[in-house]
Design a protein around this motif. Structure first.
Motif, mmCIF file in Angstrom:
data_model
loop_
_atom_site.group_PDB
_atom_site.id
_atom_site.type_symbol
_atom_site.label_atom_id
_atom_site.label_comp_id
_atom_site.label_asym_id
_atom_site.label_seq_id
_atom_site.Cartn_x
_atom_site.Cartn_y
_atom_site.Cartn_z
ATOM 1 N N PRO A 178 -13.741 0.592 7.847
ATOM 2 C CA PRO A 178 -12.813 -0.445 7.207
ATOM 3 C C PRO A 178 -13.639 -1.343 6.258
ATOM 4 N N PHE A 200 -7.312 -7.760 7.149
ATOM 5 C CA PHE A 200 -8.591 -8.024 6.559
ATOM 6 C C PHE A 200 -8.938 -9.589 6.104
ATOM 7 N N ASP A 251 0.879 -1.280 0.074
ATOM 8 C CA ASP A 251 0.060 -0.022 0.030
ATOM 9 C C ASP A 251 0.870 1.348 0.097
ATOM 10 N N VAL A 278 -9.850 -2.972 -3.107
ATOM 11 C CA VAL A 278 -8.351 -3.132 -3.003
ATOM 12 C C VAL A 278 -7.763 -3.479 -4.603
ATOM 13 N N GLN A 302 -0.638 -8.519 10.323
ATOM 14 C CA GLN A 302 -1.749 -7.541 10.808
ATOM 15 C C GLN A 302 -1.564 -6.283 11.111
ATOM 16 N N THR A 338 -6.263 -12.021 -2.002
ATOM 17 C CA THR A 338 -6.385 -10.877 -2.557
ATOM 18 C C THR A 338 -5.111 -9.992 -3.070
ATOM 19 N N THR A 339 -4.096 -9.970 -2.243
ATOM 20 C CA THR A 339 -2.813 -9.376 -2.379
ATOM 21 C C THR A 339 -2.244 -10.258 -3.803
ATOM 22 N N PHE A 388 -10.815 -1.985 3.105
ATOM 23 C CA PHE A 388 -10.293 -3.185 3.041
ATOM 24 C C PHE A 388 -11.303 -4.237 2.283
ATOM 25 N N ASP A 389 -12.252 -3.667 1.701
ATOM 26 C CA ASP A 389 -13.206 -4.545 0.693
ATOM 27 C C ASP A 389 -12.294 -4.947 -0.229
ATOM 28 N N ALA A 446 -6.686 -11.581 3.044
ATOM 29 C CA ALA A 446 -5.718 -10.512 2.744
ATOM 30 C C ALA A 446 -4.568 -10.980 1.712
ATOM 31 N N ARG A 473 -1.949 -6.001 6.193
ATOM 32 C CA ARG A 473 -3.346 -5.933 5.621
ATOM 33 C C ARG A 473 -4.239 -6.868 6.556
#
Length: 365
Positions: A220, A260, A195, A229, A285, A266-267, A224-225, A263, A258
């Motif tokens: 959040p 959520f 990020d 992202v 975290q 998604t990343t 953090f959806d 994470a 991240r």
């Protein structure tokens, strides 16, 4: 019209088993490939046949070209320019400087950091995009011939007494580069945040500001959806810089905080979608966990702290309109004597960071 293709044995070298199929109908191609498969009894590599009279063989180590030559066919219509068969010649006057960025990018994108590649320019037009039709980490490297052989087929030189000694010297020179590159790269780790370091997350965080931007808090669910992202755009030159640093031998660990659900997935999806090279992805975290995680990772791997560096924006408050540094994290990094570089898309962008980290740069380990 005809649509010629080249058929290759994926396990052979020096053009052994190479064939061609010319066809105007699909049935003709199927018949030709069937005949080739029956004769060779191995899977086939099928490539479009490129019109050319010469091809480049480039040997590179950690993305840097160390040896190269043109293989020139006796006739442009010849199927192969291999020096093992036929009367092809070699020309060692090659555009190394012009090809260097292409090879470096190729190595970073594919992860094949050392190898020998065969490159062709369609219609021998050097202004067109080069085509890599073969690359292997196992390769031959023919040495330059003495002047008396330069205008003769290279196969003549291969039959001379001088060839073996020159070939051995060529192998030793390349082997030295490979060993040295391996020693240099063995202990270089680049930890990279996501990020606002690789990804432009600021617009997403501003959208999440409460009650509106600039806000005093953020939602959040919006921030953090995963769908939000995945809309983040890469920062300028970020991917290109990591490709270059990967080719230079850095082992890249993506280290992001991240907090959520999903994470990691998604990343990973975002990184792969945008073509970022990396060896590991680690999700913690909180940003405050990064210093201890890096320290433990270096102890476990036996790599000195001086051979690793974290690139991270180390900021917070993007939803407030008053971005500030994470001084407590910076303090922990300094306390543990961990190297870090504070990234800024305006004051210390990826072009600048890469320049510092590449060999000869102020941060090169």
């Amino acid at each position: 019209g005809d649509s010629p293709v080249v058929v290759k044995n994926p396990y052979a070298a020096s053009s052994r088993g190479m064939g061609a199929c010319e066809f105007s109908r699909l049935e003709e191609l199927v018949l030709c490939l069937g005949t080739w498969l029956a004769e060779n009894k191995v899977p086939a590599l099928v490539q479009e046949r490129i019109r050319m009279s010469r091809e480049l063989r480039l040997t590179y180590v950690m993305g840097t070209i160390v040896h190269g030559y043109w293989r020139i066919k006796e006739k442009a219509s010849d199927l192969s320019a291999s020096t093992m068969f036929g009367n092809s010649r070699l020309d060692f006057d090659v555009p190394l400087r012009e090809m260097a960025p292409f090879v470096r990018d190729f190595a970073g994108r594919t992860g094949i950091l050392t190898g020998g590649m065969d490159v062709a320019f369609p219609d021998d037009d050097l202004t067109r995009a080069p085509v890599v039709f073969e690359v292997s980490p196992v390769f031959d490297a023919n040495p330059p011939p003495p002047p008396e052989y330069e205008r003769h087929p290279y196969a003549h030189f291969k039959q001379s007494e001088a060839f073996q000694s020159r070939r051995l010297a060529q192998y030793v020179a390349i082997a030295d580069r490979i060993v040295q590159a391996g020693l240099d790269a063995r202990q270089r780790i680049l930890y990279v945040d996501v990020d606002n370091t690789l990804a432009d997350a600021a617009p997403r965080l501003r959208r999440a500001a409460l009650p509106s931007y600039p806000g005093t808090a953020f939602d959040p669910v919006v921030a953090f959806d995963p769908r939000e992202v995945l809309q983040d755009q890469p920062l300028p030159d970020a991917r290109e810089a990591l490709v270059e640093l990967s080719a230079a031998g850095y082992l890249i660990t993506i280290l992001t905080a991240r907090p959520f659900a999903n994470a990691f997935e998604t990343t990973l999806q975002w990184l792969q979608h945008h073509g970022f090279p990396f060896q590991r992805l680690v999700v913690v975290q909180k940003a405050s966990e990064k210093p201890s995680w890096i320290e433990e990772d270096l102890v476990a791997s036996g790599i000195p702290a001086g051979k690793a560096i974290l690139v991270d924006d180390l900021t917070r408050g993007h939803h407030e309109g008053a971005v500030s540094l994470q001084h407590e994290v910076i303090g922990e990094l300094e306390l543990r004597q961990l190297r870090f570089e504070v990234f800024s898309s305006t004051d210390n962008n990826w072009r600048m960071v890469a320049g510092k980290l590449l060999p000869g740069g102020s941060l090169s380990a």
